[in-house]
Structure formats: structure tokens, C-alpha cells
Design an enzyme around this catalytic site. Sequence first.
Site, PDB file in Angstrom:
ATOM      1  N   TYR A   1     -15.230  -4.261   9.612  1.00 42.10           N
ATOM      2  CA  TYR A   1     -13.900  -3.638   9.620  1.00 42.10           C
ATOM      3  C   TYR A   1     -13.214  -3.903  10.957  1.00 42.10           C
ATOM      4  O   TYR A   1     -12.038  -4.305  10.992  1.00 42.10           O
ATOM      5  CB  TYR A   1     -13.994  -2.135   9.360  1.00 42.10           C
ATOM      6  CG  TYR A   1     -12.661  -1.444   9.487  1.00 42.10           C
ATOM      7  CD1 TYR A   1     -11.637  -1.704   8.575  1.00 42.10           C
ATOM      8  CD2 TYR A   1     -12.402  -0.550  10.524  1.00 42.10           C
ATOM      9  CE1 TYR A   1     -10.393  -1.098   8.695  1.00 42.10           C
ATOM     10  CE2 TYR A   1     -11.166   0.049  10.653  1.00 42.10           C
ATOM     11  CZ  TYR A   1     -10.163  -0.219   9.737  1.00 42.10           C
ATOM     12  OH  TYR A   1      -8.933   0.371   9.864  1.00 42.10           O
TER      13      TYR A   1
ATOM     14  N   ASP B   1      -2.110  -6.297  -6.525  1.00 41.59           N
ATOM     15  CA  ASP B   1      -3.133  -6.226  -5.488  1.00 41.59           C
ATOM     16  C   ASP B   1      -2.873  -7.367  -4.513  1.00 41.59           C
ATOM     17  O   ASP B   1      -2.841  -8.537  -4.920  1.00 41.59           O
ATOM     18  CB  ASP B   1      -4.520  -6.365  -6.127  1.00 41.59           C
ATOM     19  CG  ASP B   1      -5.662  -6.078  -5.156  1.00 41.59           C
ATOM     20  OD1 ASP B   1      -5.495  -6.326  -3.952  1.00 41.59           O
ATOM     21  OD2 ASP B   1      -6.731  -5.634  -5.622  1.00 41.59           O
TER      22      ASP B   1
ATOM     23  N   GLY C   1      -0.861   7.821   1.744  1.00 34.43           N
ATOM     24  CA  GLY C   1      -1.033   7.739   3.189  1.00 34.43           C
ATOM     25  C   GLY C   1       0.182   7.248   3.940  1.00 34.43           C
ATOM     26  O   GLY C   1       1.324   7.656   3.693  1.00 34.43           O
TER      27      GLY C   1
ATOM     28  N   PHE D   1      -8.115   7.244   3.768  1.00 31.95           N
ATOM     29  CA  PHE D   1      -8.889   6.190   4.428  1.00 31.95           C
ATOM     30  C   PHE D   1     -10.393   6.466   4.390  1.00 31.95           C
ATOM     31  O   PHE D   1     -11.188   5.613   3.975  1.00 31.95           O
ATOM     32  CB  PHE D   1      -8.419   6.038   5.883  1.00 31.95           C
ATOM     33  CG  PHE D   1      -9.184   5.011   6.675  1.00 31.95           C
ATOM     34  CD1 PHE D   1      -8.812   3.677   6.640  1.00 31.95           C
ATOM     35  CD2 PHE D   1     -10.269   5.371   7.451  1.00 31.95           C
ATOM     36  CE1 PHE D   1      -9.509   2.717   7.368  1.00 31.95           C
ATOM     37  CE2 PHE D   1     -10.983   4.427   8.175  1.00 31.95           C
ATOM     38  CZ  PHE D   1     -10.595   3.101   8.131  1.00 31.95           C
TER      39      PHE D   1
ATOM     40  N   VAL E   1      -6.412   9.101  11.561  1.00 32.13           N
ATOM     41  CA  VAL E   1      -5.340   9.625  10.714  1.00 32.13           C
ATOM     42  C   VAL E   1      -5.983  10.140   9.434  1.00 32.13           C
ATOM     43  O   VAL E   1      -6.699   9.392   8.765  1.00 32.13           O
ATOM     44  CB  VAL E   1      -4.301   8.539  10.350  1.00 32.13           C
ATOM     45  CG1 VAL E   1      -3.128   9.163   9.595  1.00 32.13           C
ATOM     46  CG2 VAL E   1      -3.821   7.800  11.590  1.00 32.13           C
TER      47      VAL E   1
ATOM     48  N   GLY F   1       0.830  -1.209   0.000  1.00 35.87           N
ATOM     49  CA  GLY F   1       0.000   0.000   0.000  1.00 35.87           C
ATOM     50  C   GLY F   1       0.855   1.246   0.000  1.00 35.87           C
ATOM     51  O   GLY F   1       0.610   2.197   0.739  1.00 35.87           O
TER      52      GLY F   1
END
Length: 252
Positions: free
Chosen positions: A153, A60, A13, A190, A186, A9
Amino acid sequence: MAKIALITGATSGIGEACAHTFAEQGYHLILIARREQLLEKLAETLKQKHQIEVKKIQADVRDKENISYVLETLPAHWKEVDVLVNNAGLSQGLDPIDKGNTDDWDTMIDTNIKGLLYVTKAVSGWMVERKKGHIVNIGSIAGKEVYANGNVYCATKHAVDALNKGMRIDLLPHGIKVTAINPGMVETEFSIVRFKGDTGRAKKVYDGLEPLIAQDIADAIWFVVSRPPHVNINDMLIMPTAQANGSIVNRN
């Protein structure tokens, strides 16, 4: 020889902030991300600015066959990974369990749990052979408690919390460190991802308070990685000053 960090990722971010931080410390980087153009741009920037080597992997982490193949076919010298930062992760939707979107559930489970496992299986094997390494898993306050409508989540991040403990036990005989980094609020992409591009709704998440930024978490990750060989930071929970827990914040 310079050390190597592998970051998933990596193009936005926390992942991107980690890439810059480790590059500043002279690490060569393996960067895994889905967005090829951003990956190319980031790699070029880091190479020019820090004179490091960067291995780009456009993939991915949910794709088990592909991610396993691209990792196993890396040249031998790139498999000498010192630090793995399992950062790839996301949230989709914010609905009560009876109204949840099962496609969203699959995306979160496949990314946050299974993707982390696919990458860890390959990289931890290399670390076991070398009898050294450090795995840093990005969790969340959602892995420590559950909040309204966070159901699946939160479940995925609770799973990551359990995996941290399991990895630490399994890899202990091989001298491999495992650290959990669990951020609170954060401000990155997101919330935009959670609300599927609704930037207005995403922005409201942080109204009236000063959230953490990606660099705050990258700094914490560098802190734990830079401890002496005999020191491991098992678990770190990092919150903005305006946040008490997963659901209580102070908005001015």
C-alpha cells in the site's frame, strides 16, 4: 457556463464529501463509482438540492478498456472538465511482506496506480486541448513514509507521489495545475475495506483519538481549487492533531 468537476470513487468517504462540496459551489459533476445504487441516490440528491447537472458513470477504474471507452464517448460538452479529483483508492490487508496476499497486491496496484493513470490520461488530454485545468490526486501519509506491514500500500502511494511530480512537469507548458492531497488518519470506509468488512478491527484503528473526517479533506481540496489562477498548492499533508506521523499517535 458552470464549471465541471470529475470525481472518482464518488459514492463514499472523501469522494462523496467532494461531490457535495463542489455541488454547493455550483459545479456540474461527473461522478465515477462502482456501486450503482449509491451512485443513483447521490446524483439525485445533488441534482435536487443544488440544481446542477450530474453525469453518472458506473465503472471500475481498474478496467482499462471500459473506463477509457466511457470517458472517450462522453458528449463533447462533458469533456470540458475543469477539476479532476482522483480519489478512487484503497488498501487491502495489513500483513508483512512474506505473508502478503498477492491478490490484494494486484487490487491495490491496479486501483491506486493504474486506475488513476487511466482516468488521468483521458482527462488530461482534454485539459491540454483547452490549456487549463486542475488535477487533484488523493495520496496519503503512506506516500511520504513507510510503516510496518504497509509495504505494498505504501509503495502504491509513493508511486502516486512520484506521479504528482511527473504530471506537474509534463503539464506545466499547458497551464494545468497538479495538487497532491495527502491525508493521515481519516475515518471513512477505508479501514473497513482494508480489513475486508471486519468493522470491529476497523473501529479499533481510531480508538482513543479523534481522526479526520471526509469533509475535512473535501474542505482542503476546495481550498486548493479555489486559489487564484497564478497560485498552485503543490502538496498538502493533513493529519489529525493526535497523529504525528504514519505510525505514532496519541491515544487517550
